[in-house]
Design a protein around this motif. Structure first.
Motif, mmCIF file in Angstrom:
data_model
loop_
_atom_site.group_PDB
_atom_site.id
_atom_site.type_symbol
_atom_site.label_atom_id
_atom_site.label_comp_id
_atom_site.label_asym_id
_atom_site.label_seq_id
_atom_site.Cartn_x
_atom_site.Cartn_y
_atom_site.Cartn_z
ATOM 1 N N ALA A 1 -29.134 8.582 -27.041
ATOM 2 C CA ALA A 1 -30.184 7.829 -26.361
ATOM 3 C C ALA A 1 -30.341 8.241 -24.905
ATOM 4 O O ALA A 1 -31.455 8.262 -24.372
ATOM 5 N N LYS A 2 -29.259 8.583 -24.227
ATOM 6 C CA LYS A 2 -29.329 8.988 -22.822
ATOM 7 C C LYS A 2 -30.144 10.258 -22.639
ATOM 8 O O LYS A 2 -30.768 10.473 -21.604
ATOM 9 N N LEU A 3 -30.115 11.130 -23.659
ATOM 10 C CA LEU A 3 -30.814 12.405 -23.567
ATOM 11 C C LEU A 3 -32.202 12.357 -24.199
ATOM 12 O O LEU A 3 -32.873 13.377 -24.305
ATOM 13 N N GLY B 1 -37.718 2.622 -8.173
ATOM 14 C CA GLY B 1 -37.846 3.686 -7.185
ATOM 15 C C GLY B 1 -36.923 4.858 -7.486
ATOM 16 O O GLY B 1 -37.297 6.024 -7.313
ATOM 17 N N ALA B 2 -35.723 4.548 -7.961
ATOM 18 C CA ALA B 2 -34.785 5.616 -8.322
ATOM 19 C C ALA B 2 -35.333 6.433 -9.494
ATOM 20 O O ALA B 2 -35.232 7.669 -9.504
ATOM 21 N N SER B 3 -35.928 5.761 -10.474
ATOM 22 C CA SER B 3 -36.509 6.480 -11.613
ATOM 23 C C SER B 3 -37.651 7.381 -11.160
ATOM 24 O O SER B 3 -37.790 8.518 -11.622
ATOM 25 N N ASN C 1 -34.392 4.061 -16.259
ATOM 26 C CA ASN C 1 -33.143 3.648 -15.642
ATOM 27 C C ASN C 1 -31.974 4.205 -16.455
ATOM 28 O O ASN C 1 -31.924 4.047 -17.673
ATOM 29 N N GLY C 2 -31.044 4.868 -15.809
ATOM 30 C CA GLY C 2 -29.927 5.502 -16.498
ATOM 31 C C GLY C 2 -30.055 7.006 -16.585
ATOM 32 O O GLY C 2 -29.055 7.706 -16.789
ATOM 33 N N PHE C 3 -31.289 7.521 -16.433
ATOM 34 C CA PHE C 3 -31.466 8.978 -16.380
ATOM 35 C C PHE C 3 -31.334 9.390 -14.918
ATOM 36 O O PHE C 3 -32.245 9.227 -14.117
ATOM 37 N N SER C 4 -30.182 9.916 -14.569
ATOM 38 C CA SER C 4 -29.814 10.149 -13.175
ATOM 39 C C SER C 4 -30.241 11.526 -12.675
ATOM 40 O O SER C 4 -30.655 12.399 -13.445
ATOM 41 N N ARG C 5 -30.102 11.721 -11.380
ATOM 42 C CA ARG C 5 -30.360 13.038 -10.763
ATOM 43 C C ARG C 5 -29.412 14.081 -11.356
ATOM 44 O O ARG C 5 -29.791 15.232 -11.579
ATOM 45 N N LEU D 1 -28.175 14.144 -14.447
ATOM 46 C CA LEU D 1 -28.690 14.541 -15.754
ATOM 47 C C LEU D 1 -29.926 15.422 -15.610
ATOM 48 O O LEU D 1 -30.125 16.357 -16.394
ATOM 49 N N ALA D 2 -30.756 15.132 -14.605
ATOM 50 C CA ALA D 2 -31.935 15.969 -14.368
ATOM 51 C C ALA D 2 -31.514 17.405 -14.041
ATOM 52 O O ALA D 2 -32.121 18.372 -14.516
ATOM 53 N N ASP D 3 -30.464 17.538 -13.230
ATOM 54 C CA ASP D 3 -29.975 18.885 -12.894
ATOM 55 C C ASP D 3 -29.408 19.598 -14.124
ATOM 56 O O ASP D 3 -29.558 20.821 -14.274
ATOM 57 N N LEU D 4 -28.754 18.843 -15.000
ATOM 58 C CA LEU D 4 -28.245 19.448 -16.230
ATOM 59 C C LEU D 4 -29.393 19.921 -17.119
ATOM 60 O O LEU D 4 -29.305 20.985 -17.750
ATOM 61 N N LEU D 5 -30.480 19.143 -17.177
ATOM 62 C CA LEU D 5 -31.652 19.563 -17.941
ATOM 63 C C LEU D 5 -32.242 20.843 -17.351
ATOM 64 O O LEU D 5 -32.597 21.778 -18.088
ATOM 65 N N LEU D 6 -32.337 20.904 -16.027
ATOM 66 C CA LEU D 6 -32.867 22.106 -15.379
ATOM 67 C C LEU D 6 -31.989 23.321 -15.654
ATOM 68 O O LEU D 6 -32.487 24.431 -15.886
ATOM 69 N N ALA D 7 -30.666 23.103 -15.646
ATOM 70 C CA ALA D 7 -29.744 24.212 -15.919
ATOM 71 C C ALA D 7 -29.932 24.737 -17.338
ATOM 72 O O ALA D 7 -29.937 25.954 -17.573
ATOM 73 N N ASP D 8 -30.104 23.827 -18.285
ATOM 74 C CA ASP D 8 -30.328 24.252 -19.667
ATOM 75 C C ASP D 8 -31.669 24.957 -19.817
ATOM 76 O O ASP D 8 -31.798 25.921 -20.573
ATOM 77 N N LEU D 9 -32.669 24.485 -19.089
ATOM 78 C CA LEU D 9 -33.977 25.135 -19.128
ATOM 79 C C LEU D 9 -33.892 26.546 -18.568
ATOM 80 O O LEU D 9 -34.443 27.503 -19.141
ATOM 81 N N ASP D 10 -33.176 26.709 -17.450
ATOM 82 C CA ASP D 10 -32.981 28.041 -16.872
ATOM 83 C C ASP D 10 -32.239 28.962 -17.835
ATOM 84 O O ASP D 10 -32.507 30.168 -17.895
#
Length: 467
Positions: free
Chosen positions: A61-63, A348-350, A426-430, A432-441
């Motif tokens: 669910a987090k992903l 705001g964090a989201s 809420n719960g999708f953090s910065r 996790l966003a960086d991990l998504l970008l790393a996988d995309l790269d």
């Protein structure tokens, strides 16, 4: 989908030796059928383990960046929900305090959305925004019938005006309640309804216009104030008075905290009703929604049923009857727990994560952003330039790492446009966003080595979008 066809075969569940609490060898002889009732009972722990193991095949669910639905709550909220699972929300006289907390939630939302008199605002909880939209649509139809008894008796068919980007529940409403759905198609870079399109589709049989605050296609706000102003002008010119319903399934719990200057709610006299999803940016597990009307006149009295409540009458308006009170209790917990400042911080964090992630993806030369996550924390992007892959290839490859990023094609008149959409909750953090970008790269060099998009080689384009 609940309407499953009958399964074929006589497959049975194989039980391991140590699945049972006692008699492990005896447990191995058990083989309960999958699609039929077994002849006898199975130990509780065994039944739990069998189901638990199968559910491991579900996505994380987090992903899941496809869903708008809340995927994490505090332990205290979960505890309260567990304590209320056995309370039937419809039994107001048996569970009067649960009914009272529902009333408080309605009053809080009425104040948040600037109802003329929040203390007397009319509203109710629902199982989600889909039911809330059905209720709001029913009220619009009944109001039109009241105003046009001769036309209705003569066979005039009422219609509802909306953009083609509306959630599918509005299509269901029009189908179930025999309403003509008048949808404005997308054109060019306009991906939702605007004032000009709305007015052009209205006539004397229009029961209302639906404005969406947070389109599921790209996260953008529709210009509700502009639509209302254009309808004011229409009434002045022709006498046709068309109310507006705001589908705030997502944005209704974002805009009040992050965009307080945006006028879209009951501050606009033409807005008759608003719905939101408590289980989306209302930060509650599914399923709970809310429907509110600006005053009693906006909700025809004949649609309201009255039940005994603390020795008196309490009005109810719902399609569903029995349902648990747990989600309503959880909604009140979140409203009490966060307050305005807390909601502002969480939403705001989201949005910060969404705009950051969109900005980083926008820097890649193979993608083009349609939206940037600066309204609802959602953005859409598509492939750009002469690349040998498409959005469906990107979605498929991200799924190999557990990310669920839906790819889908836009409706008429932009079927030529296919996009990826990311929902930041809420719960999708910065992090996790960086991990998504790393996988995309990591996967982009491999995608660039493809000869052509895989659909040109006969691989079906899997759409991950179900709005």
């Amino acid at each position: 989908m609940a309407l499953h066809k009958g399964a074929r075969g006589n497959r049975r569940l194989s039980i391991g030796a140590f699945t049972a609490v006692s008699d492990p060898l005896g447990a191995m002889k058990l083989a309960p059928p999958v699609h039929r009732l077994g002849a006898g009972a199975v130990p509780a722990e065994t039944a739990y383990q069998l189901i638990h193991d199968e559910l491991m095949l579900d996505g994380n669910a987090k992903l899941n960046l496809a869903t708008f639905v809340t995927t994490s709550m505090e332990a205290q909220a979960t505890r309260l929900m567990t304590e209320c699972l056995d309370k039937n929300m419809i039994d107001k006289d048996e569970y009067p305090q649960t009914a009272e907390l529902e009333r408080r939630c309605v009053a809080i939302l009425a104040d948040l959305w600037h109802a003329p008199d929040p203390d007397t605002a009319v509203g109710c909880s629902t199982t989600g925004s889909s039911e809330a939209c059905m209720l709001a649509g029913m009220a619009l139809k009944r109001r039109w019938m009241r105003r046009n008894p001769e036309r209705y008796a003569a066979g005039a068919r009422p219609n509802l005006v909306m953009g083609v980007n509306v959630q599918v529940c509005w299509e269901k409403f029009c189908n179930f309640w025999e309403i003509e759905a008048r949808t404005a198609p997308m054109e060019g870079d306009r991906f939702h309804l605007d004032a000009e399109q709305a007015v052009a589709l209205c006539d004397r049989d229009t029961i209302g216009v639906v404005g969406v605050l947070g389109s599921t296609f790209d996260g953008s706000y529709e210009p509700v104030a502009e639509i209302c102003a254009a309808l004011d002008d229409l009434q002045e010119r022709t006498g046709i008075d068309v109310p507006v319903h705001v589908d705030g399934a997502s944005g209704g719990m974002v805009a009040p905290f992050l965009d307080p200057e945006l006028v879209w709610d009951f501050r606009l006299p033409r807005v008759a009703s608003i719905n939101t999803s408590g289980h989306k940016y209302g930060l509650v597990y599914p399923g709970v929604g809310w429907a509110l009307w600006r005053d009693q006149e906006a909700l025809p009295e004949e649609l309201v049923f009255r039940v005994n409540y603390l020795g008196g009458e309490m009005p109810t308006f719902a399609l569903n009857f029995s349902r648990p009170g747990a989600e309503v209790i959880a909604q009140y917990y979140v409203l009490l727990r966060l307050g305005r400042a807390g909601f502002r911080a969480v939403q705001g964090a989201s949005r910060e994560v969404a705009t950051y992630l969109a900005g980083e993806i926008g820097k890649l030369d193979c993608f083009r952003l349609l939206t940037r996550g600066d309204q609802v924390p959602v953005f859409a992007f598509t492939t750009d330039g002469d690349v040998p892959f498409d959005v469906f290839d990107v979605s498929r490859r991200l799924r190999e790492r557990g990310w669920q990023v839906p790819a889908y094609t836009f409706p008429a008149n932009r079927e030529d446009l296919s996009v990826l959409r990311v929902v930041c909750r809420n719960g999708f953090s910065r992090d996790l966003a960086d991990l998504l970008l790393a996988d995309l790269d990591r996967l982009l060099p491999e995608l660039r080595r493809q000869p052509v998009p895989l659909k040109e080689l006969g691989v079906p384009a899997r759409s991950g979008f179900h709005h």
